[in-house]
Structure formats: C-alpha cells, structure tokens
Design a protein around this motif. Structure first.
Motif, PDB file in Angstrom:
ATOM      1  N   HIS A 138     -16.473  -4.976   2.200  1.00 43.42           N
ATOM      2  CA  HIS A 138     -15.876  -4.246   1.074  1.00 43.42           C
ATOM      3  C   HIS A 138     -15.992  -5.069  -0.201  1.00 43.42           C
TER       4      HIS A 138
ATOM      5  N   GLN B 134      -3.067   0.232  -3.918  1.00 43.33           N
ATOM      6  CA  GLN B 134      -2.854  -1.061  -3.251  1.00 43.33           C
ATOM      7  C   GLN B 134      -2.666  -2.160  -4.280  1.00 43.33           C
TER       8      GLN B 134
ATOM      9  N   ASN C 210      -6.445  -1.807  11.110  1.00 43.33           N
ATOM     10  CA  ASN C 210      -6.164  -1.598   9.684  1.00 43.33           C
ATOM     11  C   ASN C 210      -5.726  -0.159   9.437  1.00 43.33           C
ATOM     12  N   GLU C 211      -6.643   0.776   9.629  1.00 45.00           N
ATOM     13  CA  GLU C 211      -6.269   2.178   9.398  1.00 45.00           C
ATOM     14  C   GLU C 211      -7.233   3.095  10.134  1.00 45.00           C
TER      15      GLU C 211
ATOM     16  N   GLU D  74       2.037  -5.186   4.031  1.00 41.32           N
ATOM     17  CA  GLU D  74       1.295  -5.769   5.157  1.00 41.32           C
ATOM     18  C   GLU D  74       0.987  -7.220   4.874  1.00 41.32           C
ATOM     19  N   ALA D  75       1.119  -8.065   5.892  1.00 52.17           N
ATOM     20  CA  ALA D  75       0.676  -9.454   5.739  1.00 52.17           C
ATOM     21  C   ALA D  75      -0.823  -9.450   5.481  1.00 52.17           C
ATOM     22  N   PHE D  76      -1.257 -10.362   4.643  1.00 50.89           N
ATOM     23  CA  PHE D  76      -2.680 -10.499   4.370  1.00 50.89           C
ATOM     24  C   PHE D  76      -3.347 -11.131   5.588  1.00 50.89           C
ATOM     25  N   VAL D  77      -4.383 -10.477   6.101  1.00 51.59           N
ATOM     26  CA  VAL D  77      -5.050 -10.967   7.312  1.00 51.59           C
ATOM     27  C   VAL D  77      -6.215 -11.873   6.916  1.00 51.59           C
TER      28      VAL D  77
ATOM     29  N   LYS E 145       0.853  -1.204   0.000  1.00 48.72           N
ATOM     30  CA  LYS E 145       0.000   0.000   0.000  1.00 48.72           C
ATOM     31  C   LYS E 145       0.879   1.239   0.000  1.00 48.72           C
TER      32      LYS E 145
ATOM     33  N   GLU F 270     -14.904  -7.544   9.098  1.00 45.40           N
ATOM     34  CA  GLU F 270     -14.279  -6.229   9.281  1.00 45.40           C
ATOM     35  C   GLU F 270     -15.283  -5.338  10.000  1.00 45.40           C
TER      36      GLU F 270
END
Ligand code: AMP
Length: 352
Positions: A209, A154, A262-263, A178-181, A143, A186
């Motif tokens: 999403h 991304q 996440n953010e 980032e590792a994929f979670v 990202k 969510e």
C-alpha cells in the motif's frame, strides 16, 4: 438454488470499476448486467441497462430487483437494511454486508472464529478514545467503524497527545482504535464460495500500500508463505459461517506472532485484479458463477509471476507506454477526470 442459464440478468448495486469488470465477465458467459446506483459510473459502459436510485430507497431497489434474476453488490458502503429487504435474491446475502461493513462487528465475528485482529478497542465518543489509548497503547490507528475505504477515515496516533488531532481527522466517532502492527508484509485471501458451499481460494497475493491505497499485488508471494495456512483456514471458516455466496476477501498482516486479520470485503477485490490474466478463472468470472448457481472455475496460476499495479490519479497518463509494453495488460476504467487518489485503471504484468 437453481442454476440461472445464459441470457439471465445480474443486477449489480454500484456503478464502479468492480461492477464494470463483473459485467465484462458476465458478458463473456452470455449474461447481462443491470446497474443500480445514484449516479452513472464505469459499470454503465458495459451494462445492458441501468436504474438510477439512492442506495437506501427501498421502493426503487425493489423495482430494480423485480427486473433482474439475481442481485449482487460491488461495494459495501451502503445500508444493509434496504438490501436485506430484497430477500434471498441477493447474493452474497445482506448478512455478509452487515458484518463486513462494520469494523466492530467484523473483528468480533472473526475473533469468535479464532482469528486474531490487532489489539483493538471500540471508541464510541471522544472520552472513550482516551480509555482506548490507555488499553491499546501507541502507536495506533484510529479508524471510523463504517464507511472508510482506501485509507480514508483513518488517522495515526504516535502518542496520547495526538488524540484530539486524530479524532478531528476522522470527523469524530464511532470508531475503533487499533494497535499499529509491525508487519513484514501484507497479503489477502481472495476466495469464491459457490451456492453449493464449494470454496476455491486463489494463491494469496502480497500487497503493498502507498498512502493507505493499494499500490501492487503480486503472486506467487513466497514472503507470506509462513502465514498463509493460518489465514486460509480462517477465511474458510468466515465464508462458511456467513454462508457467503460469491467472492470474499480477507486482508492480513504478517505479524511477529502469526497472521493478523485486518479487514474483509464481501466482494471482488482490488488485490484480485491480477486473476484476469494470471489465473485460470478470474475473480470476476467466479463471482458471476457463484451468484448464478454455476460451478466455480479453477483458481490456479497460469503464469510464473503476475503483478498488478494500480494507476492512481495522474499515473494513468502513462497509458501509451503501458499499452506498448510487452507482457503488460492495461485496464482503464473510463473515468474522465484523474483526481488525486482516484483509481483510474490498473496494469497487470505477466511472466510466463
Ligand atoms: P485498511 O483500510 O484498514 O485496510 O488500511 C489501509 C492500510 O493502512 C493497510 O493496508 C495498512 O497498510 C495500513 N494499516 C491499517 N491498519 C494498520 C495497523 N493496525 N497497523 C499497521 N498498518 C495498518
């Protein structure tokens, strides 16, 4: 901070739909908005007046700030230094903006407060990406550090061999890997913090999403309940540490070992649009109240269930049917052209 009485003007940097909905909440309470942006947008339809200027034009921003009683912003992809130059008239402060607009800073900030992002590494250049893949592993998401939104900036990496393609897809660094979670759901914590430090948190919506863009937010969300307390505790710490005034949103994944940060966004958020009909006080009204120094309104649910669905691109063509649907509340942002990926409006379905 003193209370700004009705009749005062809120300056909003940005002319998008978030500014539009802040403006509608402000008008309900007897305040007006003055929009500052390089181009007109959905917020202008409901603004008392506007100024056109670049987001980094300090002189134009200062002239704008002199004409309003308080300045707020409706998105974070703007340089923080010119906003900081406006001083304490800006709420939330430029510090919230500086942290939240930069993925490296926000992760470090949250980690220092005990939060847990996905395993990550900073990627300053192409060589650093190989090192990051070695430490983070794959699958992973690359990202851009700044100025990404709605899944833009991304790229996914299934294996180390995807590095070149991912690097090109985001247009080169700086970035984070980032590792994929492997998440089960969510959700987001949307809170308002007043100028007196009082905090009100909405019940957290479960968010789905599609193609990196929010599709639906629904409350109540029993599936995320086991992760809720941990996320809310972190959100409260972040708001306090930033001395944030206004709405603040933190997004989380329900991970196998707890809530994964996440953010964050230092503003009203798409996952809080359901609060217009589904909560005692909308996120927009509470943002207005906070930046004006007023007491916050209640954040409890007023419905048995509320679900917001975004109308993206051509989805908006369904407006006549949505308008006719019982229990559906249609919001259109007044954008003329329905381009793919463009947020044209939303609909909130309420069950009493
Ligand atoms: P973001 O713009 O960072 O919020 O990413 C948009 C969406 O992409 C998220 O809401 C997730 O659905 C997905 N996503 C982003 N990062 C990750 C991750 N590290 N692991 C799994 N899914 C992710």
């Amino acid at each position: 901070m003193s209370v700004l009485p009705p009749g005062a003007t809120i300056g909003i940097i940005g002319s998008g739909q978030l500014g539009r909905m802040i403006g509608m909440a402000a008008a309900q309470l007897g305040y007006r908005i003055h929009v500052y942006a390089p181009e007109t947008g959905p917020a202008n339809d409901v603004a008392f007046t506007h100024s056109r200027g670049a987001y980094d034009d300090i002189d134009a921003l200062r002239a704008f700030a002199r004409q309003v009683d308080v300045v707020t912003y409706e998105f974070e992809n703007i340089a923080a230094a010119p906003i900081a130059a406006l001083g304490d008239k800006v709420r939330p402060s430029a510090r919230s903006l500086e942290i939240a607009q930069d993925r490296v800073r926000e992760k470090r900030f949250v980690e220092a407060l005990g939060g847990t992002p996905a395993r990550w590494a900073e990627v300053a250049d192409r060589a650093a990406l190989d090192a990051a893949i070695a430490s983070v592993g794959c699958p992973a998401v690359l990202k851009t550090t700044r100025f990404g939104y709605d899944g833009k900036g991304q790229a996914r990496l299934m294996a180390a061999g995807d590095a070149d393609a991912a690097w090109d897809a985001i247009g080169g660094g700086p970035a984070v890997l980032e590792a994929f979670v492997d998440f089960s759901a969510e959700f987001s914590v949307v809170l308002a913090r007043g100028s007196d430090g009082a905090v009100a948190m909405y019940p957290p919506p479960a968010n789905v999403h599609k193609d990196g863009i929010l599709d639906t937010s629904s409350v109540p969300a029993p599936a995320i309940e086991p992760w809720r307390a941990q996320a809310e505790a972190l959100a409260a710490k972040v708001a306090e540490a930033l001395d944030h005034v206004g709405v603040l949103t933190l997004e989380f994944f329900c991970g196998p070992d707890g809530a994964v940060f996440n953010e964050m966004a230092p503003r009203v958020h798409n996952s809080g649009h359901w609060t217009i009909e589904g909560a005692e006080t909308s996120q927009f009204e509470n943002h207005v109240r906070a930046v004006l120094g007023l007491p916050l309104g209640g954040v409890g649910l007023t419905a048995a269930h509320a679900e917001m669905t975004n109308l993206i691109g051509d989805d908006v063509a369904a407006w006549p049917a949505l308008m006719a649907e019982s229990g559906a509340h249609l919001h259109l942002y007044g954008k003329r052209e329905a381009r793919p990926g463009r947020k044209m409006g939303h609909v909130t379905r309420i069950e009493r």
